[in-house]
Design a protein around this motif. Structure first.
Motif, PDB file in Angstrom:
ATOM      1  N   UNK A  36       0.817  -1.206   0.000  1.00  0.00           N
ATOM      2  CA  UNK A  36       0.000   0.000   0.000  1.00  0.00           C
ATOM      3  C   UNK A  36       0.854   1.261   0.000  1.00  0.00           C
ATOM      4  N   UNK A  37       0.235   2.359  -0.451  1.00  0.00           N
ATOM      5  CA  UNK A  37       0.754   3.689  -0.153  1.00  0.00           C
ATOM      6  C   UNK A  37      -0.124   4.200   0.987  1.00  0.00           C
ATOM      7  N   UNK A  38       0.483   4.385   2.141  1.00  0.00           N
ATOM      8  CA  UNK A  38      -0.260   4.721   3.354  1.00  0.00           C
ATOM      9  C   UNK A  38       0.079   6.139   3.775  1.00  0.00           C
ATOM     10  N   UNK A  39      -0.929   6.989   3.891  1.00  0.00           N
ATOM     11  CA  UNK A  39      -0.727   8.364   4.313  1.00  0.00           C
ATOM     12  C   UNK A  39      -0.721   8.486   5.825  1.00  0.00           C
ATOM     13  N   UNK A  40       0.273   9.177   6.354  1.00  0.00           N
ATOM     14  CA  UNK A  40       0.385   9.424   7.790  1.00  0.00           C
ATOM     15  C   UNK A  40       0.234  10.919   7.992  1.00  0.00           C
ATOM     16  N   UNK A  41      -0.907  11.334   8.551  1.00  0.00           N
ATOM     17  CA  UNK A  41      -1.294  12.736   8.560  1.00  0.00           C
ATOM     18  C   UNK A  41      -1.470  13.263   9.973  1.00  0.00           C
ATOM     19  N   UNK A  42      -1.146  14.528  10.149  1.00  0.00           N
ATOM     20  CA  UNK A  42      -1.366  15.183  11.432  1.00  0.00           C
ATOM     21  C   UNK A  42      -0.843  16.599  11.382  1.00  0.00           C
ATOM     22  N   UNK A  43      -1.403  17.498  12.208  1.00  0.00           N
ATOM     23  CA  UNK A  43      -0.903  18.876  12.257  1.00  0.00           C
ATOM     24  C   UNK A  43       0.519  18.917  12.796  1.00  0.00           C
ATOM     25  N   UNK A  44       1.169  20.044  12.634  1.00  0.00           N
ATOM     26  CA  UNK A  44       2.485  20.231  13.242  1.00  0.00           C
ATOM     27  C   UNK A  44       2.370  20.031  14.750  1.00  0.00           C
ATOM     28  N   UNK A  45       3.305  19.263  15.311  1.00  0.00           N
ATOM     29  CA  UNK A  45       3.293  19.007  16.741  1.00  0.00           C
ATOM     30  C   UNK A  45       2.372  17.895  17.173  1.00  0.00           C
ATOM     31  N   UNK A  46       1.784  17.176  16.228  1.00  0.00           N
ATOM     32  CA  UNK A  46       0.818  16.125  16.581  1.00  0.00           C
ATOM     33  C   UNK A  46       1.480  14.822  17.010  1.00  0.00           C
ATOM     34  N   UNK A  47       2.759  14.633  16.662  1.00  0.00           N
ATOM     35  CA  UNK A  47       3.462  13.403  17.008  1.00  0.00           C
ATOM     36  C   UNK A  47       3.921  12.587  15.819  1.00  0.00           C
ATOM     37  N   UNK A  48       3.749  13.092  14.590  1.00  0.00           N
ATOM     38  CA  UNK A  48       4.131  12.326  13.406  1.00  0.00           C
ATOM     39  C   UNK A  48       5.628  12.005  13.389  1.00  0.00           C
ATOM     40  N   UNK A  49       6.441  13.049  13.469  1.00  0.00           N
ATOM     41  CA  UNK A  49       7.879  12.830  13.372  1.00  0.00           C
ATOM     42  C   UNK A  49       8.398  12.074  14.587  1.00  0.00           C
ATOM     43  N   UNK A  50       7.824  12.323  15.756  1.00  0.00           N
ATOM     44  CA  UNK A  50       8.212  11.551  16.938  1.00  0.00           C
ATOM     45  C   UNK A  50       7.934  10.073  16.716  1.00  0.00           C
ATOM     46  N   UNK A  51       6.789   9.756  16.104  1.00  0.00           N
ATOM     47  CA  UNK A  51       6.453   8.360  15.802  1.00  0.00           C
ATOM     48  C   UNK A  51       7.488   7.733  14.884  1.00  0.00           C
ATOM     49  N   UNK A  52       7.818   8.422  13.804  1.00  0.00           N
ATOM     50  CA  UNK A  52       8.758   7.869  12.830  1.00  0.00           C
ATOM     51  C   UNK A  52      10.153   7.719  13.419  1.00  0.00           C
TER      52      UNK A  52
END
Length: 340
Positions: A36-52
């Motif tokens: 799949x191509x899976x989109x990982x979405x969230x506002x700035x500061x939501x935790x996206x980069x911390x997750x990755x």
């Protein structure tokens, strides 16, 4: 389908004198299936980069379970690293190196055949510019080089943080085609992006994170269907009748939002009910059309980032250009890639 990426109950807490306790991730869950191509979405500061960064072993979590290709990480990262290509935040390259030299160096360090360098340069559209120094590259070209570096190992899982950052419309279209081609070849792509229209076009499924928690997940079509209410756009023969029409519909039980030249009506099962209700008040409809929900409106609603009518909204500049969360001393480490 087989799960390529699994995250369950992930928690990460930061403590500082200035901000006190901050829950960057608060029981976050995520599941990405193969191909799949899976989109990982969230506002700035939501935790996206911390997750990755946590997933790739760059940050240590407080709690939770993570698995890549069926292996528990971070313990199994040395075993799965060869099957994962990732660009998290903005990677840094030697400015005086050419793109060819840069990728050759990375290929040598990662035990990748040099023939692969030419292949990935072709894939990202940099073959004809590969002999130029990186410092002469535009932001969009540097993004292409970053993607090329992540593709060197021909990974089974490709994680990209804002790959369209700095690209013009033509470059964005090419990046979209590349992502689809990679998924078609069997690669799984996790794509973090603020360009929600592109995510809707390219992604099979999405996960939306807000304040460290998952607020929506699943196939794009299902997320849109589940979280977007049925809406109708209503215009009248006389624009001056809009206030009276809005009041009539509200009194009859509908939810109504008044716009400059039309009404948005929610919670109505049959569109004919609107025209009948208004006709009974001698108010006549000139347009009655269902409004198809898009990913942007659903995202803004779920993450509580929609602008308030009549109130200016403060927007982070990075969101306008597709930038990700900014690295802070608390997040640990400088921005960079995790490709080879």
């Amino acid at each position: 389908m087989t799960a390529v990426l699994e995250i369950e109950g992930l928690r990460k807490t930061y403590r500082s004198r200035r901000r006190g306790v901050r829950h960057a991730l608060d029981g976050f869950d995520m599941l990405v299936e193969a191909g799949q191509v899976h989109g990982f979405l969230g506002p700035n500061g939501s935790g996206k980069t911390t997750t990755l960064r946590t997933l790739l072993g760059l940050i240590r979590p407080n709690d939770g379970r993570m698995a890549i290709l069926g292996r528990e990480v971070p313990a199994a990262l040395p075993e799965v690293a060869g099957s994962v290509g990732a660009i998290v935040e903005s990677p840094q390259f030697f400015p005086n190196f050419t793109a060819q030299d840069t990728l050759s160096l990375l290929a040598g360090a990662g035990g990748v055949p040099q023939t692969r360098v030419t292949e990935v340069l072709e894939l990202v559209g940099l073959r004809d510019r590969s002999g130029e120094r990186v410092k002469s590259y535009s932001l969009g070209m540097k993004q292409r080089l970053a993607v090329a570096s992540a593709l060197l190992k021909n990974p089974r899982l490709l994680i990209l943080d804002e790959p369209a950052n700095g690209l013009d419309p033509g470059g964005i279209r090419e990046m979209r085609a590349l992502m689809r081609d990679l998924a078609g070849s069997g690669m799984t792509v996790v794509l973090s992006s603020h360009i929600l229209g592109e995510v809707q076009l390219i992604c099979d499924s999405v996960t939306i994170i807000s304040r460290g928690r998952r607020v929506a997940a699943g196939p794009v079509s299902e997320v849109l269907a589940q979280h977007a209410g049925h809406a109708l756009r209503v215009r009248l023969d006389a624009a001056a009748d809009l206030p009276a029409a809005a009041e009539a519909l509200r009194q009859a039980g509908a939810e109504v939002t008044a716009e400059a030249d039309h009404l948005m009506v929610y919670g109505v099962e049959q569109s004919s009910w609107v025209s009948r209700t208004l006709a009974n008040r001698d108010l006549y409809v000139s347009e009655l059309a269902p409004v198809t929900a898009d990913l942007e409106s659903v995202f803004l609603d779920l993450t509580a980032t929609a602008p308030v009518p009549g109130q200016a909204r403060q927007v982070d500049d990075s969101a306008l250009v597709g930038g990700g969360e900014q690295a802070t001393p608390e997040s640990g480490g400088a921005p960079g890639g995790w490709g080879v």
